[in-house]
Design a protein around this motif. Structure first.
Motif, mmCIF file in Angstrom:
data_model
loop_
_atom_site.group_PDB
_atom_site.id
_atom_site.type_symbol
_atom_site.label_atom_id
_atom_site.label_comp_id
_atom_site.label_asym_id
_atom_site.label_seq_id
_atom_site.Cartn_x
_atom_site.Cartn_y
_atom_site.Cartn_z
ATOM 1 N N HIS A 86 0.832 -1.203 0.000
ATOM 2 C CA HIS A 86 0.000 0.000 0.000
ATOM 3 C C HIS A 86 0.866 1.253 0.000
ATOM 4 N N LEU A 87 1.907 1.274 0.832
ATOM 5 C CA LEU A 87 2.780 2.451 0.904
ATOM 6 C C LEU A 87 3.492 2.686 -0.425
ATOM 7 N N ASN A 88 3.958 1.613 -1.051
ATOM 8 C CA ASN A 88 4.620 1.766 -2.349
ATOM 9 C C ASN A 88 3.681 2.364 -3.381
ATOM 10 N N GLU A 89 2.446 1.900 -3.391
ATOM 11 C CA GLU A 89 1.459 2.430 -4.344
ATOM 12 C C GLU A 89 1.169 3.900 -4.071
ATOM 13 N N GLN A 90 1.068 4.262 -2.793
ATOM 14 C CA GLN A 90 0.723 5.620 -2.423
ATOM 15 C C GLN A 90 1.874 6.603 -2.614
ATOM 16 N N LEU A 91 3.118 6.127 -2.488
ATOM 17 C CA LEU A 91 4.253 7.053 -2.414
ATOM 18 C C LEU A 91 5.193 6.971 -3.608
ATOM 19 N N ASN A 92 4.914 6.087 -4.542
ATOM 20 C CA ASN A 92 5.793 5.933 -5.701
ATOM 21 C C ASN A 92 5.959 7.247 -6.466
ATOM 22 N N GLN A 93 4.889 8.023 -6.553
ATOM 23 C CA GLN A 93 4.941 9.283 -7.299
ATOM 24 C C GLN A 93 5.842 10.318 -6.638
ATOM 25 N N TYR A 94 6.160 10.108 -5.354
ATOM 26 C CA TYR A 94 7.033 11.038 -4.637
ATOM 27 C C TYR A 94 8.482 10.542 -4.588
ATOM 28 N N ASN A 95 8.804 9.572 -5.438
ATOM 29 C CA ASN A 95 10.160 9.036 -5.560
ATOM 30 C C ASN A 95 10.620 8.282 -4.320
ATOM 31 N N TYR A 96 9.675 7.626 -3.629
ATOM 32 C CA TYR A 96 10.004 6.754 -2.511
ATOM 33 C C TYR A 96 9.966 5.294 -2.963
ATOM 34 N N GLN A 97 10.843 4.487 -2.400
ATOM 35 C CA GLN A 97 10.767 3.039 -2.535
ATOM 36 C C GLN A 97 10.642 2.446 -1.135
ATOM 37 N N ILE A 98 9.603 1.657 -0.924
ATOM 38 C CA ILE A 98 9.347 1.075 0.387
ATOM 39 C C ILE A 98 9.916 -0.336 0.415
#
Length: 324
Positions: A86-98
């Protein structure tokens, strides 16, 4: 007499058949597809299976989510509905990798090895998610702890040398009833009955998990002292690498209510480490109480791990209160 014996046999056999069918139903109800492409990593001669399938992308900001099986979310990982998915899906656009560093049956000594193995770089985030049984001792936990004592001069519980040398046998549990429990808990019917009994406070006091939970507020216990020293050490390593450290816990989701005594234990422990050791924390339980659709968000009748909706709630909480 013969008729009575025959009737008794029929009743007994019928009960056995009913239990057998019910056991098969519980196995079906508890089933989930395993994560298809886990990452296996050997760290200090222990092989870990992590539920992420993409290599670490150094062009992105890393968020390392560390915890046990509650964090890992094996039952929801195949469908990409566990916490880190869920975090990866939510934050991918902000250049995060979980990075999912949840590992079933592991605890603070393993987590220390994780932060040594993975390269924490400036602006990376480390989210340490505790759970009830992190505070228990095991052979593996003590072996790693003694290694840390030698290599990095970290506090190790006095009992660990006795556990590793088998002077104390943690598997035997020193209690005949617990040995019976360890044998029976492989049957899901027994586990379901046990969970039902646990709801009553009188029986709850007799169970081993209550002993573990109470250790969180026994600040003089070896177990508690070790947990705190390990958290302090993880925080120091993250900060020394100019990363960001966040501490939280995964709440129990089998009875979400304002009256859950377990939340009181967490508040007392977390308040103590903030006041005495200057370690800030995030408490997700009020968010769960406010936003959960029902008071039970467990995977199945016999598995109290969070279901996929609970993982989504935890990811929403982390995204809203920690990441941003």
């Amino acid at each position: 007499m013969k008729k009575f014996l025959l009737s008794s046999f029929v009743v007994f056999f019928s009960i056995l058949i009913t239990i057998f069918i019910f056991e098969k139903f519980l196995i079906w109800e508890n089933y989930y597809l395993p994560f298809s492409n886990p990452t296996k990593i050997s760290i200090k001669d222990i092989t870990y299976t992590f539920l992420f399938d993409k290599p670490i992308d150094e062009t992105k900001k890393q968020v390392y989510v560390i915890g046990d099986s509650f964090t890992e979310g094996a039952s929801c990982a195949h469908e990409k509905k566990n916490l880190t998915s869920h975090l990866n899906e939510q934050l991918n656009q902000y250049n995060y990798q979980i990075i999912n560093l949840g590992s079933s049956g592991k605890s603070l000594p393993n987590y220390i090895d994780f932060i040594h193995h993975f390269k924490i770089t400036p602006n990376d985030k480390v989210i340490l998610i505790l759970y009830d049984n992190d505070i228990g001792f095991s052979d593996e936990m003590c072996s790693i702890s003694l290694r840390h004592k030698k290599d990095i001069d970290l506090f190790s519980p006095n009992q660990c040398e006795q556990i590793v040398s088998k002077e104390i046998n943690v598997d035997a549990n020193n209690n005949f009833l617990r040995q019976i429990n360890n044998y029976l808990k492989k049957y899901l019917t027994y586990k379901m009955i046990k969970e039902a009994v646990w709801q009553f406070s009188f029986f709850r006091k007799l169970m081993y998990r209550s002993e573990l939970q109470n250790l969180w507020i026994n600040f003089e216990s070896e177990e508690n002292k070790y947990i705190i020293e390990a958290i302090k050490y993880i925080k120091s390593v993250v900060f020394s690498n100019k990363g960001e450290f966040y501490l939280t816990y995964f709440p129990n989701v089998n009875n979400i209510s304002n009256n859950d005594f377990r939340h009181g234990l967490w508040k007392k422990f977390l308040s103590y480490i903030k006041e005495v050791h200057n370690i800030n924390y995030f408490d997700p339980y009020p968010y769960f109480i406010k936003n959960s659709a029902q008071n039970q968000m467990v995977w199945s009748l016999t598995d109290n791990h969070p279901n996929c909706e609970a993982h989504k709630l935890m990811s929403d909480y982390i995204r809203k209160t920690i990441i941003f």
